[in-house]
Write a protein that holds these residues in place. Sequence first.
Motif, PDB file in Angstrom:
ATOM      1  N   VAL A 237      10.018 -12.088  -3.505  1.00  0.00           N
ATOM      2  CA  VAL A 237       9.696 -11.623  -4.856  1.00  0.00           C
ATOM      3  C   VAL A 237       8.628 -10.541  -4.797  1.00  0.00           C
ATOM      4  O   VAL A 237       8.728  -9.494  -5.434  1.00  0.00           O
ATOM      5  N   SER A 238       7.588 -10.789  -4.035  1.00  0.00           N
ATOM      6  CA  SER A 238       6.507  -9.815  -3.855  1.00  0.00           C
ATOM      7  C   SER A 238       6.370  -9.584  -2.354  1.00  0.00           C
ATOM      8  O   SER A 238       5.846 -10.434  -1.638  1.00  0.00           O
ATOM      9  N   ASN A 239       6.828  -8.434  -1.881  1.00  0.00           N
ATOM     10  CA  ASN A 239       6.880  -8.242  -0.435  1.00  0.00           C
ATOM     11  C   ASN A 239       5.513  -7.974   0.180  1.00  0.00           C
ATOM     12  O   ASN A 239       4.519  -7.762  -0.520  1.00  0.00           O
ATOM     13  N   LEU A 240       5.485  -7.970   1.502  1.00  0.00           N
ATOM     14  CA  LEU A 240       4.232  -7.835   2.235  1.00  0.00           C
ATOM     15  C   LEU A 240       3.536  -6.517   1.923  1.00  0.00           C
ATOM     16  O   LEU A 240       2.313  -6.485   1.731  1.00  0.00           O
ATOM     17  N   ALA A 241       4.291  -5.427   1.857  1.00  0.00           N
ATOM     18  CA  ALA A 241       3.691  -4.119   1.583  1.00  0.00           C
ATOM     19  C   ALA A 241       2.963  -4.121   0.247  1.00  0.00           C
ATOM     20  O   ALA A 241       1.835  -3.612   0.127  1.00  0.00           O
ATOM     21  N   MET A 242       3.595  -4.723  -0.756  1.00  0.00           N
ATOM     22  CA  MET A 242       2.987  -4.781  -2.089  1.00  0.00           C
ATOM     23  C   MET A 242       1.716  -5.629  -2.062  1.00  0.00           C
ATOM     24  O   MET A 242       0.691  -5.273  -2.664  1.00  0.00           O
ATOM     25  N   GLN A 243       1.771  -6.742  -1.338  1.00  0.00           N
ATOM     26  CA  GLN A 243       0.618  -7.626  -1.317  1.00  0.00           C
ATOM     27  C   GLN A 243      -0.548  -7.018  -0.545  1.00  0.00           C
ATOM     28  O   GLN A 243      -1.714  -7.171  -0.934  1.00  0.00           O
ATOM     29  N   VAL A 244      -0.245  -6.322   0.547  1.00  0.00           N
ATOM     30  CA  VAL A 244      -1.319  -5.660   1.298  1.00  0.00           C
ATOM     31  C   VAL A 244      -1.962  -4.572   0.437  1.00  0.00           C
ATOM     32  O   VAL A 244      -3.193  -4.399   0.457  1.00  0.00           O
ATOM     33  N   ALA A 245      -1.158  -3.879  -0.332  1.00  0.00           N
ATOM     34  CA  ALA A 245      -1.694  -2.834  -1.212  1.00  0.00           C
ATOM     35  C   ALA A 245      -2.667  -3.403  -2.235  1.00  0.00           C
ATOM     36  O   ALA A 245      -3.568  -2.705  -2.709  1.00  0.00           O
ATOM     37  N   GLY A 246      -2.498  -4.665  -2.570  1.00  0.00           N
ATOM     38  CA  GLY A 246      -3.376  -5.275  -3.563  1.00  0.00           C
ATOM     39  C   GLY A 246      -4.660  -5.858  -3.009  1.00  0.00           C
ATOM     40  O   GLY A 246      -5.580  -6.184  -3.776  1.00  0.00           O
ATOM     41  N   THR A 247      -4.780  -5.962  -1.694  1.00  0.00           N
ATOM     42  CA  THR A 247      -5.958  -6.623  -1.122  1.00  0.00           C
ATOM     43  C   THR A 247      -7.283  -5.916  -1.409  1.00  0.00           C
ATOM     44  O   THR A 247      -8.308  -6.588  -1.554  1.00  0.00           O
TER      45      THR A 247
END
Length: 293
Positions: A237-247
């Motif tokens: 649903v929320s891929n790794l690239a998106m989650q890393v961008a949010g860190t």
Amino acid sequence: MKQTSDEKTSLTLLGLGAMGTALARTWLAAGHPLTVWNRSPARAAELALEGATVARSAAEAVAANTLVVVCLLDDASVGEVLDGTDLTGRDLVDLTTGTPDRARARAAWARERGARHLDGGIMAVPPMIGVPEAGAYVFYSGSRELFEAHRETLAVPAGTTYVGEDAGFAALHDVALLSAMYGMFAGAAHAFALIRKEDIDPAALAPLLADWLVAMAPAVHQTADQLRSGDYTKGVVSNLAMQVAGTPTFLSTAEQQGVSPELLTPYFELMRRRLAEGSGEEDLTGVIDLLVH
């Protein structure tokens, strides 16, 4: 030994710390003849008033019954207490907290001395023992034959979950679940730290936090499915690239609130490493592979 409504299985318990005492009282309350031994005799004396037979030595306690349950401080204590005792024909159930390798070594040690062995990992604190609605249970691993023979007796203080013939599996399941628990506690600690200096009541945040953690918990099933299939992009649903961008948002917020990010940064670093390997479309599952040597 079969347990019937008229005759309850007799057993021996070595170790009367907080957990051992809770186990002993539950078996006694259920009508099981119980022999106990403890290094310091005071706790054993208390249980004598409740119907327990107090042995003068560990060897005497072991000799009293086929089923012998051990609940001591650590594996070294188990070795010290049982050294020199005759374990021939005994069913040794070790509920002492330890590592998988130590459980396997203790199982081999018991077999060499003519005993069947079962290792246990208690998923409870003492007040939960003997209280069915509390949800306490014990992981068991090792001799399936032993487990089946004493299942009813072992289920008196807490539920039973058998996890395999490998003696180390109970300890491994125990530590795996507790490791996840401490990870959750770490996240909760960071969450409370973020509001610590603000006019926000921690008691108001607590139910929101608890509900959120409960809502997120089912994600472990997707992680397990991805690990089993080998497809880490399955159901993302929320891929790794998106989650890393949010860190950076999490790190900046921590800095603004005067909170150390040390509980979050190790995990974020693993996420960035996985992304650098070209796994941006995956879920977070790939982080697990970075942890395994």
